[in-house]
Design a protein around this motif. Structure first.
Motif, PDB file in Angstrom:
ATOM      1  N   GLY A  41       0.764  -1.232   0.000  1.00 27.86           N
ATOM      2  CA  GLY A  41       0.000   0.000   0.000  1.00 27.86           C
ATOM      3  C   GLY A  41       0.793   1.279   0.000  1.00 27.86           C
ATOM      4  O   GLY A  41       0.216   2.359  -0.019  1.00 27.86           O
TER       5      GLY A  41
ATOM      6  N   ARG B 133      -3.364   4.162   2.420  1.00 29.54           N
ATOM      7  CA  ARG B 133      -3.744   3.090   3.336  1.00 29.54           C
ATOM      8  C   ARG B 133      -2.746   1.952   3.184  1.00 29.54           C
ATOM      9  O   ARG B 133      -2.577   1.419   2.082  1.00 29.54           O
ATOM     10  CB  ARG B 133      -5.161   2.595   3.045  1.00 29.54           C
ATOM     11  CG  ARG B 133      -5.695   1.614   4.079  1.00 29.54           C
ATOM     12  CD  ARG B 133      -7.146   1.254   3.779  1.00 29.54           C
ATOM     13  NE  ARG B 133      -7.729   0.379   4.788  1.00 29.54           N
ATOM     14  CZ  ARG B 133      -8.348   0.821   5.885  1.00 29.54           C
ATOM     15  NH1 ARG B 133      -8.452   2.120   6.104  1.00 29.54           N
ATOM     16  NH2 ARG B 133      -8.863  -0.030   6.757  1.00 29.54           N
TER      17      ARG B 133
ATOM     18  N   SER C 165      -1.542  -1.900   4.339  1.00 34.08           N
ATOM     19  CA  SER C 165      -2.137  -3.130   4.822  1.00 34.08           C
ATOM     20  C   SER C 165      -1.040  -4.143   5.117  1.00 34.08           C
ATOM     21  O   SER C 165      -0.083  -4.271   4.348  1.00 34.08           O
ATOM     22  CB  SER C 165      -3.117  -3.694   3.792  1.00 34.08           C
ATOM     23  OG  SER C 165      -3.785  -4.832   4.305  1.00 34.08           O
ATOM     24  N   CYS C 166      -1.187  -4.856   6.221  1.00 34.06           N
ATOM     25  CA  CYS C 166      -0.222  -5.886   6.605  1.00 34.06           C
ATOM     26  C   CYS C 166      -0.982  -7.210   6.710  1.00 34.06           C
ATOM     27  O   CYS C 166      -1.836  -7.356   7.592  1.00 34.06           O
ATOM     28  CB  CYS C 166       0.429  -5.539   7.926  1.00 34.06           C
ATOM     29  SG  CYS C 166       1.554  -6.810   8.544  1.00 34.06           S
ATOM     30  N   ALA C 167      -0.662  -8.125   5.828  1.00 32.19           N
ATOM     31  CA  ALA C 167      -1.295  -9.441   5.850  1.00 32.19           C
ATOM     32  C   ALA C 167      -0.461 -10.390   6.694  1.00 32.19           C
ATOM     33  O   ALA C 167       0.747 -10.539   6.452  1.00 32.19           O
ATOM     34  CB  ALA C 167      -1.431  -9.972   4.431  1.00 32.19           C
TER      35      ALA C 167
ATOM     36  N   ASP D 256      -8.546  -6.277  10.769  1.00 26.84           N
ATOM     37  CA  ASP D 256      -9.618  -6.962  10.060  1.00 26.84           C
ATOM     38  C   ASP D 256      -9.408  -8.447  10.319  1.00 26.84           C
ATOM     39  O   ASP D 256      -8.605  -9.097   9.657  1.00 26.84           O
ATOM     40  CB  ASP D 256      -9.570  -6.647   8.562  1.00 26.84           C
ATOM     41  CG  ASP D 256     -10.797  -7.176   7.823  1.00 26.84           C
ATOM     42  OD1 ASP D 256     -11.309  -8.250   8.225  1.00 26.84           O
ATOM     43  OD2 ASP D 256     -11.227  -6.536   6.862  1.00 26.84           O
TER      44      ASP D 256
ATOM     45  N   LYS E 162      -9.937 -10.904   7.390  1.00 25.04           N
ATOM     46  CA  LYS E 162      -8.928 -10.886   6.330  1.00 25.04           C
ATOM     47  C   LYS E 162      -7.521 -11.145   6.864  1.00 25.04           C
ATOM     48  O   LYS E 162      -6.570 -11.225   6.084  1.00 25.04           O
ATOM     49  CB  LYS E 162      -8.950  -9.548   5.593  1.00 25.04           C
ATOM     50  CG  LYS E 162     -10.234  -9.276   4.825  1.00 25.04           C
ATOM     51  CD  LYS E 162     -10.146  -7.940   4.110  1.00 25.04           C
ATOM     52  CE  LYS E 162     -11.410  -7.652   3.318  1.00 25.04           C
ATOM     53  NZ  LYS E 162     -11.359  -6.332   2.628  1.00 25.04           N
TER      54      LYS E 162
ATOM     55  N   THR F  53      -5.615  -9.053   8.494  1.00 26.99           N
ATOM     56  CA  THR F  53      -4.783  -7.901   8.180  1.00 26.99           C
ATOM     57  C   THR F  53      -4.853  -6.849   9.292  1.00 26.99           C
ATOM     58  O   THR F  53      -5.826  -6.779  10.039  1.00 26.99           O
ATOM     59  CB  THR F  53      -5.203  -7.227   6.867  1.00 26.99           C
ATOM     60  OG1 THR F  53      -6.542  -6.750   6.997  1.00 26.99           O
ATOM     61  CG2 THR F  53      -5.110  -8.173   5.696  1.00 26.99           C
TER      62      THR F  53
ATOM     63  N   ASP G 255      -4.387  -2.748   9.242  1.00 28.73           N
ATOM     64  CA  ASP G 255      -4.303  -1.650   8.289  1.00 28.73           C
ATOM     65  C   ASP G 255      -3.943  -0.345   8.988  1.00 28.73           C
ATOM     66  O   ASP G 255      -4.264  -0.141  10.165  1.00 28.73           O
ATOM     67  CB  ASP G 255      -5.636  -1.480   7.572  1.00 28.73           C
ATOM     68  CG  ASP G 255      -6.017  -2.708   6.762  1.00 28.73           C
ATOM     69  OD1 ASP G 255      -7.214  -2.936   6.563  1.00 28.73           O
ATOM     70  OD2 ASP G 255      -5.100  -3.453   6.335  1.00 28.73           O
TER      71      ASP G 255
ATOM     72  N   GLN H  46      -4.562   3.565   8.151  1.00 26.27           N
ATOM     73  CA  GLN H  46      -5.124   4.629   7.328  1.00 26.27           C
ATOM     74  C   GLN H  46      -4.395   5.917   7.673  1.00 26.27           C
ATOM     75  O   GLN H  46      -4.410   6.340   8.837  1.00 26.27           O
ATOM     76  CB  GLN H  46      -6.623   4.783   7.586  1.00 26.27           C
ATOM     77  CG  GLN H  46      -7.266   5.907   6.803  1.00 26.27           C
ATOM     78  CD  GLN H  46      -7.243   5.668   5.303  1.00 26.27           C
ATOM     79  OE1 GLN H  46      -7.472   4.549   4.839  1.00 26.27           O
ATOM     80  NE2 GLN H  46      -6.959   6.705   4.543  1.00 26.27           N
TER      81      GLN H  46
ATOM     82  N   CYS I 150       5.722  -3.351   8.938  1.00 23.50           N
ATOM     83  CA  CYS I 150       4.748  -4.033   9.783  1.00 23.50           C
ATOM     84  C   CYS I 150       5.500  -4.871  10.815  1.00 23.50           C
ATOM     85  O   CYS I 150       6.566  -5.442  10.515  1.00 23.50           O
ATOM     86  CB  CYS I 150       3.875  -4.927   8.904  1.00 23.50           C
ATOM     87  SG  CYS I 150       2.605  -5.806   9.816  1.00 23.50           S
TER      88      CYS I 150
END
Length: 116
Positions: free
Chosen positions: A7, A18, A20-22, A71, A74, A76, A78, A80, A94
């Motif tokens: 992102g 934004r 995102s870290c999975a 989340d 998902k 994740t 995030d 923002q 992350c």
């Protein structure tokens, strides 16, 4: 265990991004997760963190502008980022601390560049 960040990019001052870290295998193996950043010539610093229970903390420099969230569906975490400033320019990482063994994990960084 793996953390995959995405992102980052280039944005003008005042804009938003934004991140995102999975987390794999699951977000629930971490008791805390967060985002750190490192600007050229500076030490890595905590930007925002979130616990497995959802408690959050922020660096003073980003309070009111950045929001960290989980989340669970998902897997994740995030970040923002609104009202971005040139001083937010950095590589963002992350980070997660494992629930049981307490080991810390880092994802590969993602570059955020804010132009004035």
């Amino acid at each position: 265990v793996q953390l995959q960040a995405s992102g980052g990019g280039l944005v003008q001052a005042g804009g938003s991004l934004r991140l995102s870290c999975a987390a794999s295998p699951s977000i629930f193996i971490f008791r805390t997760m967060g985002w750190f950043r490192q600007a050229p010539g500076k030490q890595r610093e905590l930007v925002a963190g979130i616990t497995i229970g959802g408690s959050t903390n922020y660096a003073d420099s980003v309070k009111g502008r950045f929001t960290i969230s989980r989340d669970n569906a998902k897997n994740t975490v995030d970040l923002q980022m609104n009202s971005l400033k040139p001083e937010d320019t950095a590589v963002y990482y992350c980070h997660g601390v494992e629930l049981n063994a307490g080991m810390a994990y880092w994802g590969k960084g993602t570059q955020v560049t804010v132009s004035s």
